[in-house]
Design an enzyme around this catalytic site. Structure first.
Site, PDB file in Angstrom:
ATOM      1  N   GLU A   1       0.805  -1.215   0.000  1.00  0.00           N
ATOM      2  CA  GLU A   1       0.000   0.000   0.000  1.00  0.00           C
ATOM      3  C   GLU A   1       0.843   1.272   0.000  1.00  0.00           C
ATOM      4  O   GLU A   1       0.417   2.310  -0.500  1.00  0.00           O
ATOM      5  CB  GLU A   1      -0.894   0.076   1.251  1.00  0.00           C
ATOM      6  CG  GLU A   1      -1.902  -1.023   1.363  1.00  0.00           C
ATOM      7  CD  GLU A   1      -1.407  -2.161   2.220  1.00  0.00           C
ATOM      8  OE1 GLU A   1      -0.440  -2.824   1.798  1.00  0.00           O
ATOM      9  OE2 GLU A   1      -1.999  -2.381   3.287  1.00  0.00           O
ATOM     10  N   ASN A   2       2.006   1.192   0.648  1.00  0.00           N
ATOM     11  CA  ASN A   2       2.822   2.398   0.786  1.00  0.00           C
ATOM     12  C   ASN A   2       3.657   2.711  -0.447  1.00  0.00           C
ATOM     13  O   ASN A   2       4.554   3.538  -0.380  1.00  0.00           O
ATOM     14  CB  ASN A   2       3.713   2.312   2.040  1.00  0.00           C
ATOM     15  CG  ASN A   2       4.564   1.064   2.068  1.00  0.00           C
ATOM     16  OD1 ASN A   2       4.090  -0.027   1.801  1.00  0.00           O
ATOM     17  ND2 ASN A   2       5.836   1.218   2.385  1.00  0.00           N
TER      18      ASN A   2
END
Lengths: 229, 235, 229, 235
Positions: free
Chosen positions: A55-56
């Site tokens: 996600e990052n």
């Protein structure tokens, strides 16, 4: 019912992860939740290579670096240091969740406190005390084409995690597609639990007895056979 | 994971009559001429085309329209230095037009790719392009609700690409490319330079490969503007 | 009224563009519409440098290249070849219109068929015939902090372009903040035309006579004085 | 056009009590430690902070919270390897929390920067985080309406920056930085390498300077993760 104390009748977390990994196609885009689901990456079958998303903002990251070689700007969603494979890419959070929400991931694999027979997932909060934290789980369950859960079949106190209706706060509604437990592989189909594989040391009735909603059979039920790990 | 295909014909395979196709480019910059010509060779009919412009001259998108393959255009600016193809079909009632403000077009495509089914924008409020659309007020200001745009296919021109589908673009030829890559079921990209995995700095990737399905190398792509100035024709 | 035939009482397009350019601050982010508004870039006052944005994904572009040196992937929204200044950036169309719609531009300068006293702009279509085309105008008028119009005061057939209510299809509602015409500088304030400057060869009454809505005076009215260009 | 400022104190000037402040970073990657510490030095009170996490250890955002300067957090994951600062304030009822799913947080910030006052997302439908929010159905599927997020200030850590505010980032430290730069009235960026105008390839710019107001060079920035492992404290 003392199934939890009979190690031969249940899979270890590594074995659950191994089993889930067998269902990931070569070239699939996969997001692994923090913790237990991360183990799935270790067990990709030979000749297959998934592309992992975090996600990052990384696509195509690889194994952790050697201790001492960590770059703390190169981490996964669990804040663990990772490395890059050739053909990796960085992107910002809005693009990252465009990948998630936009249906571009083939598989998301998450842990669970409870899964209900219609595919509701509860995995972010067990009560009203403490500090609530949700992260990206609520996005992931609505984006990926397949949402897999890896979990023990029972809680530590022996309660079923596969239930008719979740009692814990929901992460998402009707989102889980398949569950890999310590005892079985179960699909969510038509609002029902459909048993696909069960531990060979366990009868159907014994499995049903530790499951909080009816297990349906729709086609062959295979043996859940995994290697020693 | 190898998204390379060996020919333009293979790249556009599966685009059948009735398909919706996003086509990148702003004017001539970014127009995937070779992919469009390969699509014309297939002769699919009743296409819906989503593209900022509606072609110019006798090549590329204009040739696709001229061949009678496009039933409907969704675009912001169907004018150009030589808009004959679209103008003739439109005035003859042979092609439908959905006109969308340029920023709304870009945002609708991004929304399609990002899983956002609808959003609000101040653009077009009070104009005929908002006719029939839901209006809502936020903080005392009126906004128009717009829906996402998706397509069956996207045809995009990029600069460098690797086998995983990671892409960079050339200057302002970037325009709609990264958005259309996100919003199509099958994204087909022609790249001027095919490089090995790892050949693009991960920091410099503009379109991550997850948004791309097929990559075909067209080593010396033609530029729409130059073709039009040379009065070239698809034939 | 034969004002159109008296060149000493009206500004040329170059002079209108020059006047508008005087109101652009050093370092301002500016989008110039296709055609006439593009002329504004030529008349930046010494010591000031605006940063020009073009919808198709460039910040900080500069003058056209020498003939023959065009790169047709380096064009502005009017599809004309441009060059880059140091510190330029490329971006895709969604980011470009995030700059526009998100209020990041200081000034957008557009042409007009009509402007109404409440700031409505009509500049994209004059009738139902032909092929309609809108481009980025509808976005630009709602994004920039200041929306300037540069225009002749009258149409070629002698009709006022500053009107009580636009008869042509609107580009945007209550969006124009200032109008630079061949005869005057007019602000839109509180739903009214407020005269700021007028051509010194023209009386207020003569200007009012060629304006389609009431011109208000609210503070000093300067002389619209521009160099020969 | 020169957005450079000479000191961290000048960089954070004007951030007063009651301000809303977006702070970049995901865990320790991208956390603008030096800007946060300069902000603590100013002692503004009643801040609303928008950041993915809520700090760790005794430095950076955790120190800002520990100093009692934050009245309200908007974040997705207020947990960390050492979450004492936030946990204590939260359990004591001294800090309010608006919990937002991570993708929704990112999209709300982008929407704030892009002039989109509201959008629909499938995320959180049917959960307590959608309580009280408008629901709408599109193509038979229910979605939650979410509003944009803006802030008075953004504090962001970038890798390279030029005097016009063009930025690149370092690996996954990019995360929320480009979005927050878009969504704040005043965007303040610390860069590890200040380069002249033209020092960043226009193709490689991640945040165009139009989104940036102040740039300050912090040539050897501290990394939150390393500080926490060393048990460092703001003092």
């Amino acid at each position: 019912m003392s199934i939890e104390t009979q190690p031969d009748r249940r899979l270890s977390n590594a074995q659950i992860a191994w089993r889930a990994a067998q269902d990931i196609a070569d070239g699939a885009y996969v997001n692994l939740g923090i913790g237990f689901p991360e183990m799935v990456a270790r067990y990709q079958p030979p000749g297959r290579e998934a592309i992992f998303h975090t996600e990052n903002g990384i696509l195509n990251f690889g194994a952790p670096p050697a201790p001492g070689a960590e770059d703390w700007n190169l981490i996964n969603a669990g804040k663990k240091a990772v490395t890059l494979k050739p053909g990796a890419a960085f992107f910002h959070h809005a693009d990252s969740f465009a990948m998630v929400r936009g249906g571009h991931l083939d598989v998301a694999i998450l842990g669970a406190y409870q899964v209900s027979e219609n595919g509701d997932l509860a995995n972010w909060r067990v009560g009203d005390s403490g500090v609530p934290a949700v992260g990206g789980a609520m996005d992931l369950v609505h984006g990926a084409r397949q949402v897999f859960v890896v979990t023990e079949h029972l809680t530590r106190t022996g309660e079923p995690k596969l239930v008719e209706r979740c009692s814990f706060p929901l992460t998402g509604v009707a989102c889980v597609t398949r569950i890999y437990t310590s005892h079985a592989v179960v699909d969510i189909a038509g609002g029902r639990f459909v048993l696909r594989e069960k531990h060979p040391g366990l009868s159907f009735d014994a499995l049903q007895a530790i499951t909080g909603a009816r297990l349906h059979v729709d086609g062959p039920v295979g043996d859940l056979v995994v290697p020693e790990l | 994971m190898d998204k390379r295909v060996r020919s333009l014909a293979e790249a556009v395979s599966g685009i059948e009559s009735g398909a919706s196709v996003m086509i990148g480019g702003f004017g001539g910059s970014g127009a995937p001429i070779e992919l469009i010509h390969a699509l014309i060779d297939r002769r699919p009919r009743d296409l819906t085309v989503i593209s900022n412009n509606a072609g110019t001259g006798r090549i590329g998108l204009a040739a696709l329209i001229d061949a009678g393959l496009v039933a409907r255009m969704i675009c912001s600016f169907p004018r150009s230095s030589d808009p004959r193809a679209f103008t003739q079909k439109f005035l003859a009632g042979e092609i439908a037009l959905e006109l969308v403000p340029q920023g709304t077009l870009a945002e609708r495509i991004r929304a399609g790719g990002a899983g956002i089914p609808a959003f609000y924008t101040p653009t077009a409020y009070g104009t005929e392009l908002a006719d029939g659309k839901a209006i809502a007020e936020f903080d005392g200001r009126p906004y128009v609700r717009e829906r996402w745009l998706k397509a069956d296919f996207a045809l995009v021109k990029a600069h460098r690409g690797d086998p995983l589908g990671n892409l960079t673009y050339d200057k302002a030829a970037r325009n709609f490319g990264p958005l259309m890559c996100m919003a199509a079921t099958t994204t087909i990209v022609q790249v001027s330079h095919l490089v090995p995995a790892g050949g693009i700095d991960p920091e410099a990737v503009v379109t991550p490969g997850i948004f791309v399905d097929r990559v075909v190398e067209v080593a010396a792509p033609r530029q729409e503007e130059e073709l039009v100035r040379a009065e070239a024709r698809y034939a």
